[in-house]
Scaffold this motif. Structure first.
Motif, PDB file in Angstrom:
ATOM      1  N   ALA A  77       0.747  -1.196   0.011  1.00 62.37           N
ATOM      2  CA  ALA A  77      -0.049  -0.099   0.010  1.00 62.37           C
ATOM      3  C   ALA A  77       0.822   1.394   0.059  1.00 62.37           C
ATOM      4  N   GLN A  78       1.966   1.214   0.814  1.00 67.13           N
ATOM      5  CA  GLN A  78       2.871   2.413   0.952  1.00 67.13           C
ATOM      6  C   GLN A  78       3.483   2.538  -0.521  1.00 67.13           C
ATOM      7  N   MET A  85       2.488   1.733  -3.463  1.00 68.52           N
ATOM      8  CA  MET A  85       1.429   2.133  -4.214  1.00 68.52           C
ATOM      9  C   MET A  85       0.960   3.794  -4.198  1.00 68.52           C
ATOM     10  N   GLN A  86       1.002   4.095  -2.874  1.00 71.36           N
ATOM     11  CA  GLN A  86       1.071   5.653  -2.524  1.00 71.36           C
ATOM     12  C   GLN A  86       1.808   6.306  -3.098  1.00 71.36           C
ATOM     13  N   GLN A  87       3.121   5.915  -3.067  1.00 72.14           N
ATOM     14  CA  GLN A  87       4.425   6.646  -3.586  1.00 72.14           C
ATOM     15  C   GLN A  87       4.233   6.682  -5.268  1.00 72.14           C
ATOM     16  N   LYS A  88       3.770   5.652  -5.700  1.00 69.35           N
ATOM     17  CA  LYS A  88       3.698   5.491  -7.204  1.00 69.35           C
ATOM     18  C   LYS A  88       2.669   6.599  -7.787  1.00 69.35           C
ATOM     19  N   LEU A  89       1.583   6.636  -7.064  1.00 72.30           N
ATOM     20  CA  LEU A  89       0.608   7.387  -7.416  1.00 72.30           C
ATOM     21  C   LEU A  89       1.226   8.935  -7.229  1.00 72.30           C
ATOM     22  N   ALA A  90       1.748   9.008  -5.973  1.00 71.75           N
ATOM     23  CA  ALA A  90       2.158  10.544  -6.050  1.00 71.75           C
ATOM     24  C   ALA A  90       3.139  10.913  -7.004  1.00 71.75           C
ATOM     25  N   GLN A 116       1.155  11.662 -10.187  1.00 69.96           N
ATOM     26  CA  GLN A 116       0.621  13.121 -10.174  1.00 69.96           C
ATOM     27  C   GLN A 116       1.723  14.036 -10.327  1.00 69.96           C
ATOM     28  N   ALA A 149      -1.204   2.747 -10.644  1.00 69.43           N
ATOM     29  CA  ALA A 149      -1.816   1.713  -9.803  1.00 69.43           C
ATOM     30  C   ALA A 149      -1.566   0.310 -10.202  1.00 69.43           C
ATOM     31  N   MET A 174     -11.726  -0.189  -4.681  1.00 69.27           N
ATOM     32  CA  MET A 174     -10.708   0.771  -4.771  1.00 69.27           C
ATOM     33  C   MET A 174     -11.741   2.091  -5.312  1.00 69.27           C
ATOM     34  N   LEU A 178      -9.797   6.370  -9.331  1.00 71.74           N
ATOM     35  CA  LEU A 178      -8.903   7.541  -9.528  1.00 71.74           C
ATOM     36  C   LEU A 178      -8.825   8.083 -10.723  1.00 71.74           C
TER      37      LEU A 178
END
Length: 107
Positions: A11-12, A14-19, A22, A94, A103, A106
């Motif tokens: 999850a962390q 994925m959060q970094q990949k999404l950031a 962006q 993602a 989910m 997004l």
């Protein structure tokens, strides 16, 4: 507990990949055209209008309405391209979570 730790790490990540995605989106630019290239405009990844280029032949008196219509059409073209690029970047970020039930949507 190993499974929970593994899930948290995923999850962390994925959060970094999404950031990161962006950030890439914010830096991108797309060009929209209309009138066979007589009107070109550039949108930034944020949706901000960055530039408008008009063919000089459109500067003739009485062409105002045509120019306005062509600008709107070029903007629509650029917005469509921007939306497609943004969705592509977010799908890549993602990874296997894209489209997963439960989910948030997004992109």
């Amino acid at each position: 507990m190993k499974d929970l730790n593994s899930l948290m790490k995923q999850a962390q990540a994925m959060q970094q990949k999404l950031a990161d995605a962006q950030g890439r989106i914010a830096e991108m630019e797309v060009e929209g055209t209309s009138g066979g290239g007589m009107v070109k405009l550039v949108l930034k990844g944020t949706g901000e209008l960055a530039r408008v280029d008009l063919d000089e032949s459109l500067m003739a008196p009485g062409e105002g309405e045509v120019v306005a219509d062509l600008i709107v059409a070029a903007h629509a073209d650029a917005k469509r391209k921007l939306d497609e690029k943004q969705a592509e970047v977010m799908r890549e970020a993602a990874g296997p979570f894209a489209g997963m039930p439960g989910m948030p949507k997004l992109f």
